[in-house]
Design a protein around this motif. Structure first.
Motif, short mmCIF file in Angstrom:
data_model
loop_
_atom_site.label_atom_id
_atom_site.label_comp_id
_atom_site.label_asym_id
_atom_site.label_seq_id
_atom_site.Cartn_x
_atom_site.Cartn_y
_atom_site.Cartn_z
N MET A 1 37.36 45.96 39.17
CA MET A 1 37.04 45.35 40.53
C MET A 1 37.67 44.79 41.51
O MET A 1 37.66 44.05 40.91
CB MET A 1 35.68 45.27 40.05
N LYS A 2 36.94 44.11 42.60
CA LYS A 2 37.86 43.34 43.25
C LYS A 2 36.99 41.69 42.45
O LYS A 2 36.01 42.18 42.56
CB LYS A 2 38.26 43.39 44.80
N THR A 3 37.91 40.88 42.73
CA THR A 3 36.96 39.66 42.60
C THR A 3 37.23 38.21 43.35
O THR A 3 36.79 37.07 43.13
CB THR A 3 37.82 38.69 41.21
N TYR A 61 35.45 32.78 40.35
CA TYR A 61 36.26 32.73 39.50
C TYR A 61 37.96 31.94 38.97
O TYR A 61 37.31 30.66 39.45
CB TYR A 61 36.38 34.40 38.80
N GLU B 245 35.20 35.88 32.55
CA GLU B 245 33.64 36.55 33.36
C GLU B 245 35.03 38.04 34.65
O GLU B 245 34.42 38.50 35.06
CB GLU B 245 32.93 36.04 34.28
N GLU B 246 35.74 37.06 34.96
CA GLU B 246 36.73 37.75 36.01
C GLU B 246 36.98 38.69 35.13
O GLU B 246 37.06 39.99 36.17
CB GLU B 246 37.85 36.94 36.53
N ARG B 249 34.92 42.21 35.18
CA ARG B 249 34.48 42.62 36.35
C ARG B 249 35.65 43.32 36.57
O ARG B 249 35.88 44.05 37.02
CB ARG B 249 34.14 41.22 36.91
N ASP B 250 36.79 42.81 36.36
CA ASP B 250 38.47 43.18 37.18
C ASP B 250 38.19 45.01 35.94
O ASP B 250 39.08 45.62 36.75
CB ASP B 250 39.35 41.97 36.85
N ASP B 252 35.92 46.28 34.85
CA ASP B 252 34.61 47.23 35.36
C ASP B 252 34.29 47.23 33.66
O ASP B 252 33.54 48.42 33.69
CB ASP B 252 34.75 47.99 35.98
#
Lengths: 200, 594
Positions: A1-3, A61, B245-246, B249-250, B252
């Motif tokens: 997913m793009k951050t 981030y 956190e990143e 999310r990256d 997923d």
């Protein structure tokens, strides 16, 4: 997913105005209501050393761009473009000022400064587009060679998700009033340079 | 309305929102901009801001203000806390008056430091709470909260930003600066202000006893965030929480996450996390402070939980980044790791190390020193721009602020018979070198001490010091005389020389070398950057056709001197110091009239 919406790495040599470029981007992003992150080089490395600055638009981030993650590499000095090439994403764009600042290792004959083509051709192999421009010549045309960094900012503006009027308003905030006109002109010249190349 | 602000400026805003009455600090990357921003932002607020002589002094000044009812802050870099360690450790026993916050800015990766020690350990050592922000906005919020915590528990509080917080920029909300409140009066209370053994014993018990209440209070702090999801989890502290956190999310992933921003750590949240997961990755920069707590708590609540952290997954040295954390998480989950991009052609790029500026007086001083003392002499050096002259053969040691003089004495008393010539800057001398000089005089060390007096604290961004006659606020003050100080401390010979005059410098060093005792050479010339900013302009120099191509000027190492086609050339960086013209054996370098 793009951050992050747009990841930019700005490189150069201490004193070239790398921080000003990122400051303008950050201020414009805040005006646009976007989250933005930046990371700067201060202290010892500033004394004639390489300077690298990370700016991430639409990001909550890490303040640093990851290796292989930069959408744009903005290099105010050509050798520095290659030094930090690993930041470029394969889909990324490198905007390179072609006028070198020779490091002391070169001026004292201990190392060799590569030719421009030696720098640009490996860059072309690892990213989507490389755009060399003589930003100092353009800045002089705009009225002051000092605005080289703003020419580069103008070129960069074509690749950022930020409205030009927000960038110009932010630029006005950070440059002294008497240089505003020259800087706005420098910005437009950098932007026009990109437009002329991408149209052909 | 938010603004795009540097982390250190965000901290300064937080301090103003807390209504501080005093701020004292000593410059040190990455902490320096906090004091500078306070000077810029304080406006008409009745706030005393000072550059102190060193960090110990800064903290003691802050303590005095706190005991007088003013909220106070002392700012420093991590190694500065070592200097301030003495008051720091005992202050925890005595407690505060109005809130007192110690800001110790850490530098994982040693970007601009001699080590990368972890201040969280220091806070733990002193039994004081520590706040570990992950970004500029948190740093601002924590700066305000730190004072409330300090006052509630009568204890100093540490705020510990790292380089990637202090020198990050981000959206920071605007708060309102407050005028310092409360009555300003030193209230006598010997049992709490005089650290006699009879007072210290019960105060230590009190300090230990309040730890649990502090932890309870911090448990609910907004910077401790627990998000229970899958059976694999991450516990991450400070900026590592942002990377975690990143990474989640990256990739997923449905991973549980506990982000920690306070010490003592929130044990209750860690218990909840450990009861929920079967595997947990602990992510923190430098020391395994959180990891050790997690291991201890796991033994109680879930001994079977697999704890991954320092060593195989997370390095103990250097800074972390998104990719390092992403890959540690990927490895835990059995996913593909991303290798950092390598570009082979980067190998042809010439190195660009930081270097002394064109025309820097340190270069000329070291050149003269080396000519007089030769290659067999020993050259202890110190912390400052001049450490960059390591290539000139006059920097044999660099340990900590002011150590050059005492190390030189020890080298002499340890049995070295060669000449010993140490060097340190004006600000470094005033910070930590004066006691070393006094000691050298007292114990009769035969050494030469060179004070590289460029009348500023250059490396950290040109802050004033007591030798400059200017205060942090820009106001004039008494200017201390380094030569009078050196004499008063017991130097037998004190020479003052202008580094721009090579012959005079050579003579000064010769006299110092011959002197049978403790000699001091003060090499005085304003920092070239400071001179340029104040508008001073000198004629430039150029190389004539009579250049013999001997390269002596090139080896001098000034960035303004190039060599091409068997001849030296002076480029536009020349600041006109003229030392190269004095070095040239063919007298081929001449001044160019403006």
């Amino acid at each position: 997913m793009k951050t992050s919406e747009c990841d930019i790495v700005i490189v150069g040599v201490g004193g070239q105005g790398v921080i000003l470029v990122s400051d303008v981007i950050g201020r414009a992003a805040v005006r646009a209501g976007k989250p933005v992150r930046g990371a700067e080089t201060h202290g010892m490395a500033q004394r004639g050393g390489s300077v690298v600055n990370h700016t991430r638009i639409g990001c909550r981030y890490s303040p640093m761009v990851a290796s292989g993650g930069a959408d744009v590499l903005l290099a105010l000095e050509p050798a520095e473009a290659l030094r930090f090439a690993h930041f470029l994403s394969p889909d990324g764009v490198a905007l390179v000022n072609t006028i070198p600042v020779l490091p002391i290792t070169v001026t004292t004959g201990r190392a060799r400064y590569p030719g421009l083509e030696e720098i640009l051709s490996p860059l072309r192999e690892i990213c989507r587009q490389v755009l060399p421009l003589d930003a100092i010549a353009l800045a002089k045309k705009a009225g002051t060679a000092q605005a080289m960094n703003v020419v580069m900012l103008g070129a960069l503006s074509a690749y950022m998700p930020l409205q030009q009027d927000l960038l110009l308003a932010a630029l006005d905030e950070v440059v002294p009033p008497k240089y505003r006109e020259a800087n706005r002109k420098a910005f437009q010249m950098g932007k026009a340079e990109v437009e002329s190349v991408t149209q052909t | 309305m938010s603004k795009y602000l540097l982390g250190n400026v965000a901290i300064a805003k937080g301090l103003l929102e807390a209504g501080i009455g005093l701020a004292a600090g000593y410059p040190g990357t990455p902490s320096s901009e906090i004091i500078e921003a306070l000077v810029d932002l304080k406006g008409d607020l009745p706030l005393h801001v000072e550059w102190s002589v060193n960090e110990k002094v800064a903290l003691e000044v802050a303590i005095g203000a706190s005991w007088t009812g003013a909220r106070a802050v002392a700012t420093m870099k991590h190694v500065g806390l070592n200097v301030a360690a003495d008051p720091f450790m005992t202050l925890a026993y005595l407690g505060v008056g109005a809130g007192l916050v110690v800001i110790s800015a850490d530098d994982p990766q040693c970007h601009s430091s001699q080590n990368e020690q972890d201040s969280r350990r220091f806070a733990e050592f002193a039994s004081i709470p520590c706040l570990d922000p992950s970004d500029p906005e948190e740093a601002r919020e924590m700066a305000v909260f730190a004072f409330e915590l300090s006052e509630k528990f009568n204890i100093p509080v540490m705020l510990r930003p790292t380089t990637r917080v202090s020198h990050a920029r981000a959206n920071v909300s605007a708060g309102v600066a407050l005028e310092a409140a409360g009555q300003r009066k030193f209230v006598k209370n010997p049992a709490r202000r005089v650290a006699l053994p009879v007072h210290a014993r019960p105060l230590h018990n009190e300090l230990v006893a309040k730890q649990a209440a502090i932890e309870d209070e911090l448990q609910n702090a907004p910077w401790n965030r627990l998000d229970l999801r899958g059976s694999a989890g991450i516990i991450a502290s400070g900026i590592a929480g942002l990377y975690a956190e990143e990474a989640i999310r990256d990739l997923d992933l449905d991973v549980s996450l506990l982000r920690i921003g306070t010490y003592p750590v929130p044990s209750g949240m860690i218990e909840e996390m450990l009861s929920h997961v079967s595997r947990v990755l602990v992510v923190e920069e430098l020391e395994p402070v959180v990891e050790e707590k997690v291991e201890r708590i796991a033994r109680k609540v879930n001994p079977g939980v697999e704890i991954l952290g320092k060593g195989e997954y997370i390095p103990r040295a250097g800074e972390l980044d998104f990719l390092a954390v992403r890959n540690a998480l990927a490895r835990m989950m059995g996913l593909h790791e991303k290798t950092a991009r390598r570009v082979a052609a980067e190998g042809i790029v010439p190195p660009r190390p930081p270097a002394l500026c064109p025309g820097c007086s340190h270069r000329s001083t070291y050149y003269a020193m080396r000519r007089v003392f030769g290659k067999n002499a020993v050259y202890p050096s110190d912390i400052g721009c001049y450490t960059m002259a390591i290539g000139m053969g006059t920097v044999d040691t660099c340990l900590c602020m002011g150590a050059s003089i005492s190390v030189a004495s020890g080298i002499r008393f340890g049995g070295e018979s060669e000449d010993i010539c140490c060097s340190l800057g004006d600000s470094t001398f005033l910070h930590g070198g004066m006691t070393g000089l006094l000691n050298a005089a007292y114990n009769q060390a035969r050494i030469t001490v060179t004070i590289l007096d460029n009348s500023t604290t250059a490396m950290t961004g040109h802050q004033p010091n007591p030798g400059t006659g200017v205060k942090a606020t820009g106001e004039q003050t008494a200017q201390v005389s380094l030569e009078a100080l050196a004499k008063a401390l017991g130097a037998g010979l004190v020479e003052v020389t202008d580094p721009g005059n090579l012959e005079a410098s050579l003579q000064a060093f010769r006299r110092a070398k011959e002197f049978a005792g403790l000699s001091v050479v003060i090499a005085r010339a304003t920092c070239v950057i400071k001179a340029r900013r104040s508008g001073s302009q000198r004629s430039r120099y150029a190389v004539g056709e009579d250049c013999q191509g001997c390269r002596i000027c090139v080896d001098f190492g000034c960035p303004a001197i190039e060599f091409e086609n068997e001849s030296a050339r002076i480029n536009q960086l020349c600041t006109g110091c003229g030392v190269c013209a004095q070095i040239c054996p063919a007298a081929a370098i001449r001044e160019v009239k403006r």
